[in-house]
Design a protein around this motif. Structure first.
Motif, PDB file in Angstrom:
ATOM      1  N   GLN A 516      16.150  13.289 -62.531  1.00 16.40           N
ATOM      2  CA  GLN A 516      16.897  11.930 -61.857  1.00 16.40           C
ATOM      3  C   GLN A 516      17.688  12.544 -60.736  1.00 16.40           C
ATOM      4  N   LEU A 517      17.850  14.123 -60.695  1.00 13.00           N
ATOM      5  CA  LEU A 517      18.974  14.444 -59.886  1.00 13.00           C
ATOM      6  C   LEU A 517      18.466  14.200 -58.331  1.00 13.00           C
ATOM      7  N   LYS A 518      17.081  14.212 -58.300  1.00 17.22           N
ATOM      8  CA  LYS A 518      16.546  14.229 -56.674  1.00 17.22           C
ATOM      9  C   LYS A 518      17.049  12.629 -56.339  1.00 17.22           C
ATOM     10  N   ASN A 519      16.965  11.578 -57.084  1.00 14.13           N
ATOM     11  CA  ASN A 519      17.729  10.323 -56.677  1.00 14.13           C
ATOM     12  C   ASN A 519      18.929  10.436 -56.221  1.00 14.13           C
ATOM     13  N   ILE A 520      19.942  11.316 -56.703  1.00 16.28           N
ATOM     14  CA  ILE A 520      21.182  11.406 -56.131  1.00 16.28           C
ATOM     15  C   ILE A 520      21.272  12.294 -54.751  1.00 16.28           C
ATOM     16  N   GLU A 528      18.074  19.795 -51.885  1.00 16.63           N
ATOM     17  CA  GLU A 528      18.323  20.391 -53.104  1.00 16.63           C
ATOM     18  C   GLU A 528      19.701  20.588 -53.288  1.00 16.63           C
ATOM     19  N   GLU A 529      20.283  21.130 -54.459  1.00 10.65           N
ATOM     20  CA  GLU A 529      21.726  21.447 -54.741  1.00 10.65           C
ATOM     21  C   GLU A 529      21.687  22.883 -55.843  1.00 10.65           C
ATOM     22  N   SER A 530      22.565  23.753 -55.399  1.00  9.78           N
ATOM     23  CA  SER A 530      22.474  24.807 -56.220  1.00  9.78           C
ATOM     24  C   SER A 530      23.350  24.456 -57.405  1.00  9.78           C
ATOM     25  N   ASN A 531      22.889  25.209 -58.589  1.00  7.00           N
ATOM     26  CA  ASN A 531      23.744  24.995 -60.020  1.00  7.00           C
ATOM     27  C   ASN A 531      24.597  25.924 -60.046  1.00  7.00           C
ATOM     28  N   THR A 532      24.922  26.771 -59.328  1.00  3.38           N
ATOM     29  CA  THR A 532      26.213  27.451 -59.221  1.00  3.38           C
ATOM     30  C   THR A 532      27.235  27.100 -57.918  1.00  3.38           C
TER      31      THR A 532
END
Length: 592
Positions: A516-520, A528-532
């Motif tokens: 569901q992160l893709k919706n945000i 995309e968004e880095s996890n760090t």
């Protein structure tokens, strides 16, 4: 035929004098009437204080002008004044050593701070169409006075946080709740403190639909925002019936680039003010479902068409703000009963605490600036109605601070209390420094050489030296101004504190791997968004522009204009540890 009296010569000078005398008579009559209103208002205010025995502090109060047509302080923020003893204790705490909290202590559950259903909030008392305006005004006045007296009789009265004591502001909210078909609560995604008793009242008593918008989601890591959505749905849904549930949406007024380079931001977001089309589409779909559920005769195709057109438009990087017409409702207390969906247009009421971004959401939905926006709490004085399309009307309500037991430093960071009016900002700096490594983020040097222990006062002194905030007479670091500047940076998201929902840490892997992160990301304008997350450091010697700024600050230390300055960029060679600025969310890591 009798002849009339012969006309006498009448010069232009005499005519001018005649008009001046007429104008003076009108002003005198107007001043007499307004003086009576002024005296009545002051008498009523004094009687109100005596009856409730509350020491009320009026924020951003303006001087009253006799003979004026309106009272500039009608909607001024009113909070309970803190005692000198409370201020003294908090100052002493700010001088103690800062002990960082654990990651689990960054988790936040707002429900206990609102004390379940017991605390409540002022709701409009019952009335009938036969009542006169004066009768209604007196009934609401007595009700509000009794409500405050009931709160004061509580054993935990001294533990209550700031909350609104101005009846006129609550009246604005009552009006918005009455006239709206759908109510939207806007919350800051960094710390979404939402009063549960409001939702029970809207869903059970008013029987209206409610939508939660998590605004400023661009300042929050997507996994944390997703976890907050699930937590809110779990907490505020009253039962398994979808019709009685609240719906949570994400929103941001600024669309970022796909690079998403953040940290201590050097520049404010720029670009043409456009509709946040993806977020607006989610809100439109939710409203469309509610309209169809009630079988209302409202056509929302014009809203759909507007969103579709906005998606096709291209914008460059030049700022281009279009100012539209604002329809402002006048102050009134003689309300009319309004049934759900009785008009041919849909009315959406925007509620929330100060600085949650209600006006920004309204502007972003419009795609142009129609209401003014400010960081100062209480900037929106009375509700404003603007037609989004011919069949959709938006209603912007003033921000209201609801009764709660939230810590006052957290309320300051949420923007509920004007930073410039704080008598003691250092406890909020301490609250911030316990959860963020401010010394490392700001690249501070201790004001006392050889000392390793930091307090909130030390951080403010060091920042004052770094920025050139020096007192005019004594030539010492301006500690208060430095604290004020740091808090403004935190409010703007340049120093970003994000609180997480309960049990987020134990389920971190699940939230970071959710589909569901893709919706945000879509709403944020990212791929995309880095996890760090790493963050910017502010070096002690930045570029030449900042050096000139420091020199200027030393000679104009008494001016407050620099409180709104933006941080200048740092050379890579000046950054501690050779870290490269990439993202602000590493400030959540307190292990360093």
């Amino acid at each position: 035929m009798p002849q009339g009296r012969r006309k006498l010569p009448f010069s232009g000078k005499q005519k001018k004098q005649q008009l001046q005398e007429k104008r003076k008579r009108k002003q005198l009559n107007s001043a007499t009437r307004n003086d009576l209103v002024y005296e009545h208002t002051e008498h009523k205010k004094e009687a109100y204080k005596q009856e409730t025995d509350l020491d009320v502090q009026c924020i951003n109060q303006q001087p009253l002008q006799r003979g004026g047509r309106s009272n500039p302080n009608q909607y001024v923020l009113q909070f309970r004044r803190e005692t000198d003893e409370e201020i003294r204790k908090r100052k002493e705490e700010a001088r103690k050593e800062i002990i960082p909290v654990t990651e689990e202590e960054l988790e936040f559950d707002p429900v206990p701070f609102y004390d379940g259903e017991e605390l409540g909030f002022p709701v409009r008392p019952k009335w009938s169409p036969d009542m006169t305006r004066e009768e209604l005004d007196n009934r609401e006045y007595r009700y509000f006075k009794n409500y405050l007296l009931s709160l004061k009789q509580r054993s935990d009265w001294d533990q209550l946080s700031y909350f609104e004591l101005n009846l006129e502001t609550w009246r604005q909210m009552w009006r918005v709740m009455e006239m709206s078909d759908i109510l939207v609560w806007i919350a800051d995604a960094r710390y979404p403190a939402i009063p549960p008793y409001l939702f029970t009242y809207v869903l059970r008593t008013l029987k209206k639909s409610l939508i939660i918008i998590l605004n400023k989601v661009d300042l929050v890591p997507s996994p944390v925002a997703l976890a907050w959505k699930h937590k809110l749905v779990e907490t505020y849904n009253l039962d398994n019936d979808h019709d009685a549930n609240v719906h949570v949406l994400f929103f941001t007024s600024y669309i970022k680039s796909s690079e998403f380079k953040e940290g201590i931001q050097k520049k404010k977001p720029r670009g043409k003010l456009k509709m946040a089309a993806d977020a607006a589409e989610l809100l439109m779909k939710e409203c469309k479902y509610i309209v169809e559920k009630y079988q209302a005769n409202i056509d929302l195709k014009s809203w759909e068409k507007k969103i579709a057109e906005e998606k096709e438009l291209e914008y460059d990087n030049e700022e281009d703000v279009e100012v539209g017409e604002t329809i402002t409702s006048a102050s009134e207390t003689n309300y009319e009963h309004i049934d759900l969906f009785q008009n041919e247009f849909l009315t959406i009421g925007l509620l929330g605490q100060p600085n949650a971004g209600k006006s920004s959401v309204l502007n972003a939905l419009m795609g142009k600036k129609v209401v003014s926006v400010s960081r100062t709490p209480g900037h929106t004085k009375h509700f404003q109605t603007i037609f989004l399309t011919s069949t959709v009307r938006l209603c912007d309500c003033p921000g209201l601070v609801f009764p709660s037991k939230l810590t006052k430093p957290l309320q300051v960071l949420m923007g509920c209390y004007p930073i410039a009016q704080l008598r003691e900002p250092y406890s909020t700096i301490k609250f911030l420094a316990e959860r963020l490594n401010l010394v490392k983020i700001l690249n501070l040097q201790h004001p006392e050489p050889g000392e390793n222990q930091w307090s909130a006062i030390d951080i403010c002194d060091s920042w004052a030296i770094k920025r050139g905030f020096i007192t005019a007479r004594a030539g010492r670091p301006d500690t208060y101004r430095a604290a004020n500047h740091l808090l403004r940076m935190a409010l703007d998201g340049k120093i970003c504190l994000v609180l997480k929902p309960k049990n987020f840490t134990s389920n971190k892997n699940y939230w970071y791997s959710s589909d569901q992160l893709k919706n945000i990301w879509k709403i944020k304008g990212m791929t995309e968004e880095s996890n760090t997350y790493e963050y910017h450091y502010v070096s002690e010697s930045d570029n030449e522009e900042q050096k000139d700024e420091l020199t200027s600050n030393k000679t104009t230390s008494n001016k407050d204009d620099s409180d709104d300055e933006e941080l200048s960029g740092s050379d890579e060679s000046d950054i501690q540890g050779g870290h490269v600025a990439s993202n602000k969310f590493a400030v959540l890591d307190v292990s360093d």
